[in-house]
Design a protein around this motif. Structure first.
Motif, short mmCIF file in Angstrom:
data_model
loop_
_atom_site.label_atom_id
_atom_site.label_comp_id
_atom_site.label_asym_id
_atom_site.label_seq_id
_atom_site.Cartn_x
_atom_site.Cartn_y
_atom_site.Cartn_z
N ALA A 150 7.50 8.14 2.46
CA ALA A 150 7.07 6.79 2.06
C ALA A 150 8.26 5.85 1.98
CB ALA A 150 6.34 6.86 0.73
N ILE A 192 2.23 7.32 -6.60
CA ILE A 192 1.31 8.43 -6.88
C ILE A 192 1.95 9.76 -6.52
CG2 ILE A 192 -0.89 9.46 -6.20
CD1 ILE A 192 -1.92 6.58 -5.75
N THR A 193 2.58 9.83 -5.33
CA THR A 193 3.19 11.10 -4.90
C THR A 193 4.36 11.49 -5.81
OG1 THR A 193 4.58 9.90 -3.30
CG2 THR A 193 2.50 10.81 -2.50
N ASN A 228 2.51 1.81 -3.41
CA ASN A 228 1.55 2.36 -4.38
C ASN A 228 1.34 3.86 -4.15
OD1 ASN A 228 1.15 -0.12 -5.61
ND2 ASN A 228 -0.59 -0.65 -4.33
N THR A 229 1.24 4.24 -2.89
CA THR A 229 1.10 5.67 -2.56
C THR A 229 2.33 6.44 -3.00
OG1 THR A 229 -0.27 5.13 -0.64
CG2 THR A 229 0.71 7.32 -0.69
N GLN A 230 3.50 5.84 -2.82
CA GLN A 230 4.76 6.48 -3.21
C GLN A 230 4.80 6.73 -4.72
OE1 GLN A 230 8.29 4.07 -2.73
NE2 GLN A 230 9.50 5.85 -2.11
N SER A 242 0.82 -1.21 0.00
CA SER A 242 0.00 0.00 0.00
C SER A 242 0.86 1.26 0.00
CB SER A 242 -0.92 -0.01 1.22
OG SER A 242 -1.68 1.19 1.28
N VAL A 243 1.90 1.27 0.83
CA VAL A 243 2.78 2.44 0.91
C VAL A 243 3.53 2.63 -0.41
CG1 VAL A 243 4.80 3.43 2.07
CG2 VAL A 243 3.02 2.31 3.41
#
Length: 293
Positions: free
Chosen positions: A258, A20-21, A16-18, A13-14
């Motif tokens: 992240a 995006i950011t 995937n967020t990374q 999850s982290v």
């Protein structure tokens, strides 16, 4: 095993967020370059407009005082709060909202009636929740930002001011300094304050006069509203550049955070996995010893 599965899921999850950011940071950086170029090109035009306006205003007699130049007793003040429509830009919107809120309460304490013209959803939502009087609301301005849109906003504000609706108009926005630095500015928009006589002489020279056709008043009628529109357009461009700079910085920090979090979670995962393996080995050894006995 359940704990290991939860940590694996969190790491994914982290990551995937990374992604995006990191992508948002790259988009903000690309848009920042264009916005920075736009504000750099407009600033000299705004300065020269003020010089011409000041040159004419210093030559105008008392009988030629324009309504947009005349000072009044401050009983009603309009604050134009300029934020973005979107978040994820660090303290970009919060700084403007706090500055506008503080000025509102300060003026209210002096017995001044305060209204707001909000540009951007973040200012609208913030002030509406606090019961502010919102006279004008402009949203979606940044989707297709142009001098025409700035002119529309400027004409609405000038019309309200000329109708004696307000005695002073203040403009609150983020001034672009660099990608990591934005300065909150709360400056008077109306009445317009021309440069001093000395500055005007240095800029264009008030030592000589001109023949104005049709008249100085007619020229001021055209110059003053145009200057308000240019100032609003400049503030919009400053805000856009500041927003992209703030978002780029925020997303860069989020990407780094992240990475650090993935490292910590990976270490926790390895420790949990090692503990699980050790526990299984101890159970196997214990079972073998029991069978020998």
């Amino acid at each position: 095993m359940a704990n290991l599965k939860a940590i694996r899921k969190r790491i994914g999850s982290v990551k995937n967020t990374q992604k995006i950011t990191r992508a948002m940071k790259m988009v903000a950086a690309a848009r920042l370059r264009r916005a920075q170029q736009a504000i750099t090109e407009l600033r000299p035009y705004a300065i020269k407009t003020m010089e011409v306006l000041s040159s004419v205003a210093t030559r105008a007699g008392e009988e030629d005082v324009h309504p947009l130049l005349a000072r009044r007793d401050r009983k009603k003040v309009l604050i134009v709060a300029l934020t973005s429509d979107r978040g994820l830009a660090g303290a970009f919107n919060a700084n403007i909202n706090k500055a506008a809120f503080r000025k509102w309460k300060e003026l209210e304490g002096q017995g001044v009636d305060v209204g707001f013209a909000v540009i951007g959803r973040k200012a609208r939502d913030f002030l509406r929740r606090r019961g502010a009087k919102i006279e004008f609301e402009f949203t979606g301005v940044f989707e297709n930002l142009s001098v025409l849109k700035a002119g529309e906003i400027g004409r609405a504000i000038v019309a309200e001011y000329k109708s004696d609706g307000y005695d002073e108009v203040l403009l609150a926005y983020n001034e672009f300094k660099s990608a990591i630095s934005q300065k909150v500015v709360l400056e008077p928009l109306l009445p317009i304050v021309p440069q001093s006589a000395g500055d005007a002489e240095g800029a264009g020279g008030a030592s000589v006069d001109f023949i104005y056709e049709p008249s100085k008043v007619a020229l001021l009628d055209r110059l003053l509203p145009m200057y308000v529109e240019i100032e609003i357009f400049r503030a919009l461009l400053e805000s856009v550049a500041s927003e992209h700079g703030a978002r780029m910085t925020a997303m860069d920090n989020a990407t780094k955070n992240a990475s650090e979090l993935v490292g910590k979670l990976t270490l926790a995962y390895n420790r949990a996995r090692q503990a699980a393996i050790t526990t299984e080995l101890m159970e196997i050894i214990g079972g073998a010893e029991a069978l020998k006995g």
